[in-house]
Design an enzyme around this catalytic site. Sequence first.
Site, PDB file in Angstrom:
ATOM      1  CB  CYS A 261      21.410  48.933  -7.516  1.00  0.00           C
ATOM      2  SG  CYS A 261      22.751  48.226  -6.537  1.00  0.00           S
TER       3      CYS A 261
ATOM      4  NE  ARG B 254      25.289  51.359  -4.782  1.00  0.00           N
ATOM      5  CZ  ARG B 254      25.756  50.676  -5.803  1.00  0.00           C
ATOM      6  NH1 ARG B 254      25.234  50.844  -7.012  1.00  0.00           N
ATOM      7  NH2 ARG B 254      26.762  49.831  -5.640  1.00  0.00           N
TER       8      ARG B 254
ATOM      9  CG  HIS C 116      19.456  42.784  -2.992  1.00  0.00           C
ATOM     10  ND1 HIS C 116      20.563  43.143  -3.731  1.00  0.00           N
ATOM     11  CD2 HIS C 116      19.837  41.706  -2.250  1.00  0.00           C
ATOM     12  CE1 HIS C 116      21.563  42.319  -3.445  1.00  0.00           C
ATOM     13  NE2 HIS C 116      21.149  41.443  -2.554  1.00  0.00           N
TER      14      HIS C 116
END
Length: 269
Positions: free
Chosen positions: A251, A260, A177
């Site tokens: 991300c 990405r 993340h």
Amino acid sequence: MRDHIPVVVQGRRRRAGRAGLAGLLWGAAELTVTVGVVVLLLVVHQVWWTNRQALAGAHEQVRELEREWTGPPALPALPPPANDPSPDPSPEPGSVPDPDAGPSRAPSPSDEGAPSPARKPPPQESAYGVLRIPRLGVVVPIAQGVDKRAVLDKGYAGHYAGSGQPGAEGNFALAGHRNTHGEPFRHINRLRAGDELIVDVRGKRYTYVVGRTLPETTERDTGVIAPVPRSVVKPEYGYSEPGAYITLTTCTPEYTSKYRLVVWGVLTS
């Protein structure tokens, strides 16, 4: 007197209308404030609390792995008595040897100091390694798989199924993340060529050095985690020769999942 009656009634109606409108506006204002507070609490939970919770759990998992790796070794088996009638443990002609034992040969000089990559993937969704990024102060567990709830939302780095193993030929590809849930990869855009990416697995250490970065690509750009990583969307980014690589994906831009961001490294030791 009759001429004044309609005037009085009209004034009362106006006051009643104003009161009703004021009540409606007040109710709408209360509803708006309530919704705003609920949204604010959700944002605080998502951005702040999940970070604290995931970070605490991830750090505890790292400590648990390190305790496991540095714990006392198992006691060696006692040697058999001199008159032990047990047969020679070497395989008989025509028998099938243990596939995990590897080929039977004498070690060569080139084996000294060579990394010993894992022979097979660890159990799905279990933490089995630690990624360290010294430049960013990141220390995060590595788990098999990239399932959000079972891996990434715990603040772990997830190992893409089917990609290479640490220290081995191929591409050891990880996801993490960038925002919320520990956000271990939030600042990987700050990594520069030459920065170290260290992977510890059961007492063995593999050191990669950052080589290249792809600032933005689509989520379907599977080339970035291929054995020889190279973007299929932007072919000018990536590598063309086989080797031992590491890939970090997250991300971008922040607080979105539209594109990405990719960082690649090459094994040095």
